[in-house]
Design an enzyme around this catalytic site. Structure first.
Site, PDB file in Angstrom:
ATOM      1  N   HIS A   1      -0.487   3.122  -5.482  1.00 38.81           N
ATOM      2  CA  HIS A   1       0.757   2.342  -5.485  1.00 38.81           C
ATOM      3  C   HIS A   1       1.943   3.244  -5.823  1.00 38.81           C
ATOM      4  O   HIS A   1       2.998   3.148  -5.197  1.00 38.81           O
ATOM      5  CB  HIS A   1       0.668   1.176  -6.476  1.00 38.81           C
ATOM      6  CG  HIS A   1      -0.045  -0.012  -5.932  1.00 38.81           C
ATOM      7  ND1 HIS A   1       0.601  -1.181  -5.641  1.00 38.81           N
ATOM      8  CD2 HIS A   1      -1.350  -0.211  -5.621  1.00 38.81           C
ATOM      9  CE1 HIS A   1      -0.277  -2.057  -5.177  1.00 38.81           C
ATOM     10  NE2 HIS A   1      -1.464  -1.494  -5.163  1.00 38.81           N
ATOM     11  N   ARG A   2       1.794   4.124  -6.797  1.00 35.76           N
ATOM     12  CA  ARG A   2       2.878   5.053  -7.173  1.00 35.76           C
ATOM     13  C   ARG A   2       3.262   5.946  -6.000  1.00 35.76           C
ATOM     14  O   ARG A   2       4.446   6.160  -5.732  1.00 35.76           O
ATOM     15  CB  ARG A   2       2.446   5.933  -8.346  1.00 35.76           C
ATOM     16  CG  ARG A   2       2.558   5.283  -9.675  1.00 35.76           C
ATOM     17  CD  ARG A   2       2.272   6.284 -10.796  1.00 35.76           C
ATOM     18  NE  ARG A   2       2.246   5.602 -12.062  1.00 35.76           N
ATOM     19  CZ  ARG A   2       1.327   5.765 -12.991  1.00 35.76           C
ATOM     20  NH1 ARG A   2       0.334   6.621 -12.811  1.00 35.76           N
ATOM     21  NH2 ARG A   2       1.391   5.078 -14.112  1.00 35.76           N
TER      22      ARG A   2
ATOM     23  N   ARG B   1       5.457   4.287  -3.274  1.00 37.91           N
ATOM     24  CA  ARG B   1       6.832   3.869  -3.598  1.00 37.91           C
ATOM     25  C   ARG B   1       7.817   5.022  -3.426  1.00 37.91           C
ATOM     26  O   ARG B   1       7.510   6.163  -3.749  1.00 37.91           O
ATOM     27  CB  ARG B   1       6.918   3.400  -5.051  1.00 37.91           C
ATOM     28  CG  ARG B   1       6.198   2.140  -5.327  1.00 37.91           C
ATOM     29  CD  ARG B   1       6.579   1.566  -6.674  1.00 37.91           C
ATOM     30  NE  ARG B   1       6.334   2.404  -7.812  1.00 37.91           N
ATOM     31  CZ  ARG B   1       5.241   2.380  -8.571  1.00 37.91           C
ATOM     32  NH1 ARG B   1       4.264   1.554  -8.285  1.00 37.91           N
ATOM     33  NH2 ARG B   1       5.130   3.165  -9.609  1.00 37.91           N
TER      34      ARG B   1
ATOM     35  N   SER C   1      -5.064  -7.858   0.863  1.00 32.32           N
ATOM     36  CA  SER C   1      -4.539  -8.526   2.056  1.00 32.32           C
ATOM     37  C   SER C   1      -3.316  -7.817   2.627  1.00 32.32           C
ATOM     38  O   SER C   1      -2.881  -8.138   3.722  1.00 32.32           O
ATOM     39  CB  SER C   1      -4.164  -9.972   1.724  1.00 32.32           C
ATOM     40  OG  SER C   1      -3.117  -9.996   0.769  1.00 32.32           O
TER      41      SER C   1
ATOM     42  N   GLY D   1      -4.785 -12.825  -0.530  1.00 29.92           N
ATOM     43  CA  GLY D   1      -6.035 -12.389  -1.131  1.00 29.92           C
ATOM     44  C   GLY D   1      -5.972 -10.939  -1.584  1.00 29.92           C
ATOM     45  O   GLY D   1      -5.025 -10.202  -1.268  1.00 29.92           O
TER      46      GLY D   1
END
Length: 182
Positions: A49-50, A53, A12, A9
């Site tokens: 997100h960047r 990483r 999640s 989901g």
């Protein structure tokens, strides 16, 4: 070439889990980003997100067709596609309201997904692992509007195609991954 599908989901923990899988597999990772900054919230999500990483990972951003990322994949041990659901969403959001639920556009998106999956299966790099992240739409209710229902129908088909081809499939619930295939 092997394909791992990570589904779950929204929020999640599926992207974080997929990133952990990629990091454990190799230092040679290409991140294929499908997110587009439609608004400030999406820009912030992309930035999170960047930041998560490793700086050593390669990155390629794709818009329309997933197979546009394929030339950049050679030379990497792991390719992480995040995510199929955002890719489908972007494709459908670029369509005018008059064309929602168009059979031709639905076929085009599904054909693009099939061509990408075929290219992954044919893989030019033996031993390469592709990890694809996607949102699971099959556990929710029926969407309240035409665009939402179209999205669920198209993504459901894309997810089923990817899961059939995948060597391994994980479902992530509340941050906990469950191997459901492979």
């Amino acid at each position: 070439m092997s394909l791992i599908l990570v589904t779950g989901g929204v929020r999640s923990g599926k992207s974080r889990f997929a990133e952990e899988l990629a990091q454990q597999a190799s230092e040679s990772v290409l991140y294929v980003a499908t997110g587009e900054a439609w608004d400030g919230e999406m820009s912030a999500r992309i930035e999170r997100h960047r930041a998560r990483r490793p700086a050593s990972w390669g990155c390629v951003e794709v818009g329309g067709r997933l197979d546009e990322s394929l030339p950049a994949c050679s030379g990497y041990d792991v390719v992480l596609v995040d995510c199929l659901s955002t890719w489908v969403s972007n494709r459908l959001m670029s369509v005018s309201e008059e064309e929602w639920r168009s059979e031709a556009i639905t076929r085009e998106v599904l054909t693009d997904a099939q061509e990408w999956l075929a290219a992954v299966a044919a893989g030019s790099s033996p031993g390469q692992t592709v990890i694809a992240v996607t949102s699971e739409v099959g556990l929710g209710g029926v969407a309240m509007n035409r665009l939402g229902r179209w999205f669920a129908d198209v993504l459901g088909d894309v997810n089923q195609m990817a899961a059939r081809q995948a060597d391994t499939v994980y479902a992530v619930l509340a941050g906990i991954p469950w191997r459901i295939k492979g």
